[in-house]
Every structure is written in C-alpha cells, then in structure tokens.
Design a protein around this motif. Sequence first.
Motif, PDB file in Angstrom:
ATOM      1  N   SER A  36       0.800  -1.189  -0.004  1.00 55.96           N
ATOM      2  CA  SER A  36      -0.126  -0.199   0.084  1.00 55.96           C
ATOM      3  C   SER A  36       0.742   1.403  -0.072  1.00 55.96           C
ATOM      4  O   SER A  36       0.544   2.430   0.806  1.00 55.96           O
ATOM      5  N   GLN A  72      -0.917  -5.238   7.764  1.00 53.91           N
ATOM      6  CA  GLN A  72      -1.829  -5.451   6.887  1.00 53.91           C
ATOM      7  C   GLN A  72      -3.329  -4.930   7.360  1.00 53.91           C
ATOM      8  O   GLN A  72      -3.626  -4.646   8.356  1.00 53.91           O
ATOM      9  N   PRO A  73      -4.197  -4.817   6.079  1.00 54.72           N
ATOM     10  CA  PRO A  73      -5.452  -4.005   6.319  1.00 54.72           C
ATOM     11  C   PRO A  73      -6.428  -5.004   6.896  1.00 54.72           C
ATOM     12  O   PRO A  73      -6.420  -6.305   6.786  1.00 54.72           O
ATOM     13  N   SER A  74      -7.151  -4.517   7.969  1.00 56.81           N
ATOM     14  CA  SER A  74      -7.941  -5.405   8.724  1.00 56.81           C
ATOM     15  C   SER A  74      -9.180  -5.593   7.667  1.00 56.81           C
ATOM     16  O   SER A  74      -9.676  -4.693   7.186  1.00 56.81           O
ATOM     17  N   LEU A  75      -9.534  -6.973   7.859  1.00 56.64           N
ATOM     18  CA  LEU A  75     -10.701  -7.398   7.002  1.00 56.64           C
ATOM     19  C   LEU A  75     -11.698  -7.544   7.940  1.00 56.64           C
ATOM     20  O   LEU A  75     -11.795  -7.764   9.127  1.00 56.64           O
ATOM     21  N   PRO A  76     -13.246  -7.067   7.357  1.00 58.89           N
ATOM     22  CA  PRO A  76     -14.252  -7.264   8.089  1.00 58.89           C
ATOM     23  C   PRO A  76     -14.544  -8.584   8.515  1.00 58.89           C
ATOM     24  O   PRO A  76     -14.407  -9.641   7.642  1.00 58.89           O
ATOM     25  N   LEU A  77     -14.880  -8.747   9.853  1.00 53.99           N
ATOM     26  CA  LEU A  77     -15.437 -10.222  10.204  1.00 53.99           C
ATOM     27  C   LEU A  77     -16.830 -10.603   9.454  1.00 53.99           C
ATOM     28  O   LEU A  77     -17.625  -9.734   9.334  1.00 53.99           O
ATOM     29  N   PRO A  78     -16.899 -11.812   9.196  1.00 51.61           N
ATOM     30  CA  PRO A  78     -18.099 -12.397   8.458  1.00 51.61           C
ATOM     31  C   PRO A  78     -19.298 -12.172   9.557  1.00 51.61           C
ATOM     32  O   PRO A  78     -19.040 -12.466  10.848  1.00 51.61           O
TER      33      PRO A  78
END
Length: 164
Positions: A36, A72-78
């Motif tokens: 990024s 690392q970019p945080s991913l949304p939790l399912p």
Amino acid sequence: MAATLPGHLAVCFGRTYSSLPPPSSAAKLRVSMTVSGIASSVSRPTSMRALRFGRSQLVGSPIVTPAVVTSQPSLPLPTARVHPVVARRVCPFTGKKANRANKVSFSNHKTKKLQFVNLQYKRVWWEAGKRYVKLRLSTKALKTIEKNGLDAVAKKAGIDLRKE
C-alpha cells in the motif's frame, strides 16, 4: 517478488520468474516489498521453511508465498445470518406436536410426511384478568378451554397468562 532455489522456477499470479544465484547458508536474504505504498524490508534466513516454499499439487512447480508483513489491512469479520423467529408448531396447552406418518400411494408406495397440529391464533376472554388474551392454540385445546375454563387449563399446563 519471487525468490527460488537454483534450478527451480517460481510461479506467482501467472508470471514465471527465473532463479536467483544461490545464497550462502549463513547469509540472510533481504526481501523488500511494497505494501500500500509503504516500503518495508524483512530479513529472513534462507531455508526452504523460511522462504515458505511449497509444491503445487497441480503443476509441480514451486510456489512462493510472500513474507509476513506487519501492516496488513484489517478485513471485516463475517456477520452471522439472522434467522427470523418462527413459532414452533406445538400447542402450549395440550403439548400436541407434528406426527410422522406415511403417505401411501395407490401402488402402496410409502413416503414419509408430517401431519401438523391444527394451530389457530385466537383471542380468548380471560375472566380473572378482565381482558382478552391472544393465544396460538390447537382446536382441541380450544374445545377444552370452552369446557373447563381458561384459568383451569392454563394452570394445569403451567402457563402464566399475565405475561401475554
């Protein structure tokens, strides 16, 4: 970025890279990568495990996975699916529920089916509370309430009518 052992090819996202010269066993491989727009350098020992080599089961050529990156970019939790609340097909007064039965055809072929209870939404006058109570009950329970009274049937079933 791809680093491989001599004599091997690395495949990364459909591109083929040639081998690098063999590093010495005591030396460390310096890998710099850009994530990024921020350049970071990671120092790793040059072993098969440290370089995260693996073999593809499809092609047979080595696969190189990128080194661990700290930012690392945080991913949304399912999110869990929310299911609507569905009332069970059981009469609270009599305890009647669905019966498993066979559906028999003309050729005597039997298939499983469920015979559900005849549940009805009904407003019943509650004498002790001096008001109507909306209930979901079976037709058999409705006949029992007409015969014995709502208080007696609710007390026998263990139902508190003040909550409803």
